[in-house]
Enzyme design. Structure first.
Site, short mmCIF file in Angstrom:
data_model
loop_
_atom_site.label_atom_id
_atom_site.label_comp_id
_atom_site.label_asym_id
_atom_site.label_seq_id
_atom_site.Cartn_x
_atom_site.Cartn_y
_atom_site.Cartn_z
N HIS A 24 20.24 37.73 37.89
CA HIS A 24 20.68 36.41 38.35
C HIS A 24 22.16 36.45 38.71
O HIS A 24 22.56 35.96 39.77
CB HIS A 24 20.44 35.37 37.24
CG HIS A 24 20.97 34.01 37.56
ND1 HIS A 24 20.18 32.98 38.02
CD2 HIS A 24 22.24 33.49 37.48
CE1 HIS A 24 20.92 31.91 38.22
NE2 HIS A 24 22.18 32.19 37.89
N GLU A 25 22.95 37.06 37.85
CA GLU A 25 24.38 37.15 38.12
C GLU A 25 24.68 38.09 39.28
O GLU A 25 25.64 37.89 40.02
CB GLU A 25 25.14 37.59 36.86
CG GLU A 25 25.00 36.63 35.67
CD GLU A 25 25.38 35.21 36.02
OE1 GLU A 25 26.26 35.00 36.88
OE2 GLU A 25 24.78 34.27 35.44
N HIS A 28 24.78 36.26 42.41
CA HIS A 28 26.06 35.63 42.74
C HIS A 28 27.10 36.68 43.16
O HIS A 28 27.90 36.46 44.07
CB HIS A 28 26.61 34.88 41.53
CG HIS A 28 25.79 33.70 41.09
ND1 HIS A 28 25.41 32.69 41.95
CD2 HIS A 28 25.27 33.38 39.88
CE1 HIS A 28 24.69 31.80 41.28
NE2 HIS A 28 24.59 32.19 40.03
#
Length: 462
Positions: A24-25, A28
């Protein structure tokens, strides 16, 4: 052995959740670096740092509290619009008072000073690592579409993980589907008001009266070839009181029987195959034909075209839970602090997911492939939940940052349309008081779910 398998199931969830958070990170991190934003930290977890390593301009690490992660980008908040400052000044307030000298400033300071201080502190942290060479590498200067891509990168990664896992599950392991081969032939009919049939006063089911046996494969019904269980069920339901010729394959031979379905109240099923309930939670029924059999099932591998529709259905179910989250949390609290049962379709914490995974892994009578497939489906569902939840348009969730970027786009477009001065980037730091409120609510919600999963866990397996 069962305890060991349970622990392995829990560890599987811990590892899978960690990977989901890490990716998920990454969702980003990658677009932020592609858009030349300086990323100072990529961290999994919160609190004290257990391990870290700096590579280039970014520090990568793992922290002590495994409750999420974050990517730190410089210049998340724009400078103060009034004076262009990004850091609090020990003399700035007194200079302002001396220069403007107005009691109005003092009054405003009393009313909003605390909120302004939150924004000032956050702005200072966002710019503490910004140097002269980073003037065009700060987040707030990005075009709106780039901000949105960076913020949606995390949820999109969870969607991608869930879709891949669902594809492996459907195309590799398949899904359990009812066949036309009988697994159970009930001997007695259940009378109205009874939970189980009375063996001393047994009224044979039509299937028992017709001498159907477990293992029989129904090939034709009333002269029509049977191609699937759902088709057969619809014919049985519409044939109450009618004597019908039935052909079955038994031990390699075709056997013809006569059967007369009886009219009885059966649950109304939804498109997903679950009993439909009314507003009061009571199962809806309808009078249809019934013979008293249950089918066997087998795993059938699905084509790639089945993946996206299944993903869509999963996301829709998760969205339904999120939309009704306040009501469902009330139900969780009532169950946790009373004798009321937990809703098996309600929200659970990571603790609850781990417990379910442990139970699945410990089912020694279930084939290993079936247990692993169930765990894959569990992780796919968890990633769909992370995808939907992070899209909620409230800070500190990713959806809150997206909402702020969209507001900035609309504000700038309207200014241009009416030939007004460009208002500049939207200062999302002003929403920090609301952010802290939402974060507090999320913490309370998480604590409630964890407590409920410990004292009154969801029971999916009886």
């Amino acid at each position: 052995m069962t305890v060991l398998l349970f622990i392995l199931g829990v560890l599987f969830v811990v590892f899978a959740v960690g990977i989901s958070i890490a990716l998920h990170e990454v969702g980003h991190l990658v677009p932020a670096k592609l858009f030349k934003v300086r990323v100072t930290r990529y961290m999994i977890g919160f609190g004290p740092t257990l391990w870290s390593k700096k590579k280039g301009e970014t520090e990568y690490g793992i922290k002590a509290i495994p409750a999420g992660g974050y990517v730190a980008m410089i210049g998340m908040y724009p400078p103060n619009k009034e004076d262009g400052s990004v850091r609090p000044s020990s003399t700035g307030m007194f200079q302002t008072l001396a220069e403007s000298g107005a009691a109005q400033r003092v009054s405003r300071q009393r009313k909003s000073g605390r909120f302004e201080q939150l924004a000032t502190d956050a702005r200072a942290m966002a710019h503490e690592e910004v140097g002269p060479e980073d003037e065009n590498r700060v987040f707030y200067k990005l075009p709106v579409w780039k901000k949105i891509i960076i913020m949606l990168g995390g949820p999109f990664m969870n969607l991608l993980i869930g879709t891949v896992l669902m594809g492996v599950l459907l195309m590799g392991f398949g899904t359990a589907q009812a066949t036309t081969t009988l697994a159970v032939v009930n001997a007695c009919q259940i009378k109205e008001g009874e939970a189980t049939p009375d063996p001393k006063n047994c009224t044979p089911t039509p299937a028992a009266a017709a001498k159907l046996l477990p293992g029989d494969t129904i090939t034709s019904f009333d002269g029509k070839q049977v191609t699937g269980w759902d088709e057969l069920t619809s014919w049985i339901r519409s044939s109450a009181g009618k004597s019908v010729q039935l052909t079955v394959q038994r031990n390699g031979k075709a056997v013809q029987l006569n059967i007369t379905p009886v009219l009885t109240a059966r649950p109304v099923l939804t498109a997903a195959g679950t009993p439909e309930k009314d507003a009061a939670g009571k199962v809806l029924t309808q009078d249809v034909g019934f013979i008293g059999v249950s089918p066997s099932s087998e795993n059938v591998q699905q084509p790639i075209t089945a993946v996206l529709p299944t993903v869509g259905n999963n996301i829709a179910q998760v969205a339904g839970v999120v939309v009704n989250l306040p009501q469902r949390l009330v139900a969780v609290a009532q169950a946790a602090f009373s004798s009321a049962p937990r809703d098996p379709n309600g929200p659970v914490s990571v603790v609850g997911v781990g417990r379910v995974a442990g139970q699945v892994a410990a089912m020694e009578d279930v084939p290993l492939s079936a247990r692993f497939a169930t765990l894959l489906g569990l992780m796919a569902g968890l990633n769909f939940a992370l995808f939907v939840f992070n899209l909620i348009p409230l800070l500190p969730l990713d959806g809150g940052h997206v909402a702020g970027a969209l507001y900035e786009a609309v504000r700038r477009r309207l200014a241009k349309l009416f030939k007004r001065k460009d208002p500049g980037p939207f200062d999302i730091a002003k929403l920090l008081p609301l952010t802290y409120v939402v974060a507090s609510v999320l913490l309370v919600m998480g604590a409630l779910l964890i407590y409920a999963d410990i004292v009154k866990p969801v029971n999916l397996f009886g």
